[in-house]
Design an enzyme around this catalytic site. Sequence first.
Site, short mmCIF file in Angstrom:
data_model
loop_
_atom_site.label_atom_id
_atom_site.label_comp_id
_atom_site.label_asym_id
_atom_site.label_seq_id
_atom_site.Cartn_x
_atom_site.Cartn_y
_atom_site.Cartn_z
N ASP A 94 5.90 -10.28 16.15
CA ASP A 94 4.82 -11.23 15.90
C ASP A 94 5.31 -12.60 16.40
OD1 ASP A 94 6.66 -12.10 14.07
OD2 ASP A 94 5.45 -11.64 12.32
N ASP A 268 0.36 -2.23 11.49
CA ASP A 268 1.67 -2.44 10.87
C ASP A 268 1.45 -2.99 9.48
OD1 ASP A 268 1.07 -5.36 11.70
OD2 ASP A 268 2.84 -5.51 10.43
N CYS A 306 4.99 17.53 1.95
CA CYS A 306 5.71 16.66 2.90
C CYS A 306 6.96 17.35 3.43
CB CYS A 306 6.07 15.35 2.21
SG CYS A 306 6.90 14.19 3.31
N CYS A 308 9.61 15.54 4.76
CA CYS A 308 10.68 14.54 4.97
C CYS A 308 11.97 14.96 4.26
CB CYS A 308 10.23 13.16 4.51
SG CYS A 308 10.33 12.89 2.73
N CYS A 311 11.74 14.91 0.44
CA CYS A 311 10.96 15.99 -0.18
C CYS A 311 11.60 17.35 0.03
CB CYS A 311 9.53 15.97 0.36
SG CYS A 311 8.60 14.54 -0.25
N HIS A 337 10.27 8.68 2.70
CA HIS A 337 9.06 9.45 2.39
C HIS A 337 7.78 8.68 2.76
CE1 HIS A 337 6.06 11.92 0.55
NE2 HIS A 337 5.59 10.83 -0.03
#
Lengths: 376, 376
Positions: A94, A268, A306, A308, A311, A337
Amino acid sequence: MLPVKYELIKQCKQSGARLGIVHTPHGDIHTPVFMPVGTQATVKAMSPAELKDIGAEIILSNTYHLYMRPGEKLVEKAGGLHGFMNWDRPILTDSGGFQVFSLADLRNIKEEGVTFKSHIDGSKHFISPEKAIEIENALGADIIMCFDECLPYPCEYDYAKNSLYRTIRWAERCKESHAKPDTQALFGIIQGGMYRDLREESVREMVKMDFPGYSIGGLSIGEPKDIMYDVLDWTAHLLPENKPRYLMGVGSPDCLIEGAIRGIDMFDCVLPTRIARNGTVFTSKGKVVVRNAEYAEDFSPLDDECDCYACKYFSKAYIRHLFKAKEILGARLTTIHNLRFLINLMADIRQAIMDDRLLDFREEFYRKYGYSDESK
Amino acid sequence: MLPVKYELIKQCKQSGARLGIVHTPHGDIHTPVFMPVGTQATVKAMSPAELKDIGAEIILSNTYHLYMRPGEKLVEKAGGLHGFMNWDRPILTDSGGFQVFSLADLRNIKEEGVTFKSHIDGSKHFISPEKAIEIENALGADIIMCFDECLPYPCEYDYAKNSLYRTIRWAERCKESHAKPDTQALFGIIQGGMYRDLREESVREMVKMDFPGYSIGGLSIGEPKDIMYDVLDWTAHLLPENKPRYLMGVGSPDCLIEGAIRGIDMFDCVLPTRIARNGTVFTSKGKVVVRNAEYAEDFSPLDDECDCYACKYFSKAYIRHLFKAKEILGARLTTIHNLRFLINLMADIRQAIMDDRLLDFREEFYRKYGYSDESK
């Protein structure tokens, strides 16, 4: 030769959402995309290797923070942000505008630029459009942003109008001073508060300047979500079809879906990583506050749908223990996660666009996630 | 059938140090070994996957902390420590004795056990040898420790003697009450303060009880290193050759080398992870305080001889920035490095034993590391 190009793959026949690829010097980004935020040249609690594991294709970093610490000259010496933080995929910075207007003290806005005090040590600083671009050139991200004024919400019409025209003049100066147009794509930012005519005027003027991409700024700053969606409806369709569209600072699951439906390609937000560090996670059945006592003996994963690392290998009971015991691994697992959850959500959104059923997907997701007024 | 067996591979002809393998229900440990400490069922700042990546073969966890939070019953329900924290390699738990005597308040030591107040909420607790073993049985580590009294330094002879005999009686009660001798190996602990006759008496009595392994406790508590080495010289050679020997709470590079030379097989210490979180790392050329200003523009790795994730991909300048900006990744990278440094050091020590040159290795290491009186 533009450093960043948008390729439209297809539009969802049901919703109009766009499936595409943003080609950058550091690789391709499949859109709609969610970009994890690495404010201080690190996505909090994550390593670059983990970001790749969860499928992050681009991250965002904050010019204001890096200018303050460690300074853009140091980052440039380290080979730019990519070298400094060891991230070889695309980066977006930014312009620092948002932080100057929200974090810093005693700002004084003039045509030339903004004077403000550092949130770290109170030292006095001046940032102009030229200075912002100079910093972003040193940081070396693939996509950089124009320096703009971020309005508060609510905001009087006259102030919003004057500010908008200043932001437009600043965008011209940003474009003029951009030293690396062949390797860094400078995006224009659509402002104009919550006023339709100002937003439309902003689009017209920015599009005239022919930026390689456009972001929609000044949203998700406290206004009702309906108003945010209105602003997207007013503006997105006016933006050129062959350029990427980035909605700044938005990252809750419903807003990602609604934004995609309204033609947004990039998003974002610090929300998913921030709430993760407080022990709150997104799941396929809604938000879970894993710190809560009800999970003390819950040996199931955060989200049984999930894939990930958190998980696959750890229970709510263990993660809750880590939070109660103030252990770093707790924030690490919830952060992994939440980011993976959003990256999977974006993949689902892209698939739904491919299948021309994003409106159906939205209904299914909301029903399962249990969206209430609170969360909307 | 003993759950843990020590296999002596060879002794260094130059130093007498032992190269061996400790066989456990969750895999083999190559000794001499350094065990990272996971006080609260997590090695601070690390994930289990990272611990495997750096080559950790066994970790230690603290009974006192887990008893306090989340409670051993909860850990047992989660499948023991291995299941709870997702670590499928060997685990060792201490007995809680050290923490009761160093962390807790208002302790009251009687023959039956110790009354103390929690360091977390001030609640009153009582731990006896039987209770300590009951907790360790619930936690389910491969190697568990007898409940002992840890003496302060310095300590009067008479107090040390009385305490030692109580610790011996407690060891008998621990052995008696141990409910899982087929799956968890209970080690005896050698105490006796800094008094040679008491240490020798401790060894005699503990060896009579025929434990599957022995630890040497009550060291590295503020005494000069020479005294610690004396105690090792007095005791280690009296311990049975076919059982592992564990020096508790010791983990600085010099002490690891000196301990191995004196016949120690296992070590643990919070030092490497604790100093890492403060921004201090071991390197092949001595300690580096990476927070220091001198590293602000140092784009070289923490240690150019190290193969860890931190040293492969990140510079001192970046890691210093992470510390200054209070970013979690800073502590993660220094922790990975310090643990990998010690694991590599132990591998070098094992190679030097294999090559019958551990005394030569010590000289080379000290010269390179720049050991001074300060660090010794």
